[in-house]
Write a protein that holds these residues in place. Sequence first.
Motif, PDB file in Angstrom:
ATOM      1  N   ALA A 186      34.874  66.767  29.607  1.00 24.60           N
ATOM      2  CA  ALA A 186      33.943  67.500  30.450  1.00 24.60           C
ATOM      3  C   ALA A 186      34.351  67.227  31.894  1.00 24.60           C
ATOM      4  CB  ALA A 186      32.515  67.033  30.202  1.00 24.60           C
ATOM      5  N   ASP A 203      34.772  64.856  18.767  1.00 28.51           N
ATOM      6  CA  ASP A 203      34.164  65.743  19.761  1.00 28.51           C
ATOM      7  C   ASP A 203      35.087  66.942  19.942  1.00 28.51           C
ATOM      8  OD1 ASP A 203      33.470  65.335  23.351  1.00 28.51           O
ATOM      9  OD2 ASP A 203      33.135  67.020  21.978  1.00 28.51           O
ATOM     10  N   ARG A 204      34.640  68.113  19.556  1.00 28.54           N
ATOM     11  CA  ARG A 204      35.498  69.300  19.621  1.00 28.54           C
ATOM     12  C   ARG A 204      35.797  69.732  21.043  1.00 28.54           C
ATOM     13  NH1 ARG A 204      32.353  73.370  15.813  1.00 28.54           N
ATOM     14  NH2 ARG A 204      30.658  72.448  17.020  1.00 28.54           N
ATOM     15  N   ASN A 205      34.959  69.338  21.986  1.00 31.08           N
ATOM     16  CA  ASN A 205      35.210  69.729  23.369  1.00 31.08           C
ATOM     17  C   ASN A 205      36.143  68.762  24.095  1.00 31.08           C
ATOM     18  OD1 ASN A 205      33.720  72.189  23.646  1.00 31.08           O
ATOM     19  ND2 ASN A 205      31.893  70.964  23.346  1.00 31.08           N
ATOM     20  N   GLU A 232      27.237  64.403  21.961  1.00 29.15           N
ATOM     21  CA  GLU A 232      28.342  65.320  22.243  1.00 29.15           C
ATOM     22  C   GLU A 232      29.367  65.358  21.122  1.00 29.15           C
ATOM     23  OE1 GLU A 232      29.352  63.433  25.888  1.00 29.15           O
ATOM     24  OE2 GLU A 232      28.253  64.877  27.119  1.00 29.15           O
ATOM     25  N   TYR A 247      40.897  67.722  20.603  1.00 32.65           N
ATOM     26  CA  TYR A 247      39.630  67.098  20.214  1.00 32.65           C
ATOM     27  C   TYR A 247      39.670  65.629  20.630  1.00 32.65           C
ATOM     28  CZ  TYR A 247      38.398  70.937  16.974  1.00 32.65           C
ATOM     29  OH  TYR A 247      38.068  72.137  16.413  1.00 32.65           O
TER      30      TYR A 247
END
Length: 132
Positions: free
Chosen positions: A107, A102-104, A118, A32
């Motif tokens: 990018a 931000d869990r993603n 985001e 994360y």
Amino acid sequence: QVQLAESGGRLVQTGGSLRVSCAASGRIFSYYAMGWFRQAPGKEREFVAAIVWDGPNGGNTNYADSVKGRFTISRDIAKMTVSLQMDSLKSEDTAVYYCAVDRNGCAGYECPRTREAEYDYWGQGTQVTVSS
């Protein structure tokens, strides 16, 4: 569910230094991203800095141009904390500072990400006031 709690905000003199911290609780994975945003009176919330764990290479970071060279973000994976060391503070740094997750994390176009939309989890904020 993730909860974030910021601390450390206070009144500081122009040119001074301050460290704000954020403690996370809940399910936080090392991939994360954790970041800081700020909102000054009458302005939109803006990105300040973010960090994401990059395994053996350590952490990848991103900074807003306005704070590059003055602010440093760091993260303690084991303690689930993220801190922002702010040096050479200016009056325009006065704002409420928010911690976010931000869990993603990353990018294809940037790592860590820097757009407010985001980020999935947010703290309540801590007030930083810079004054002469």
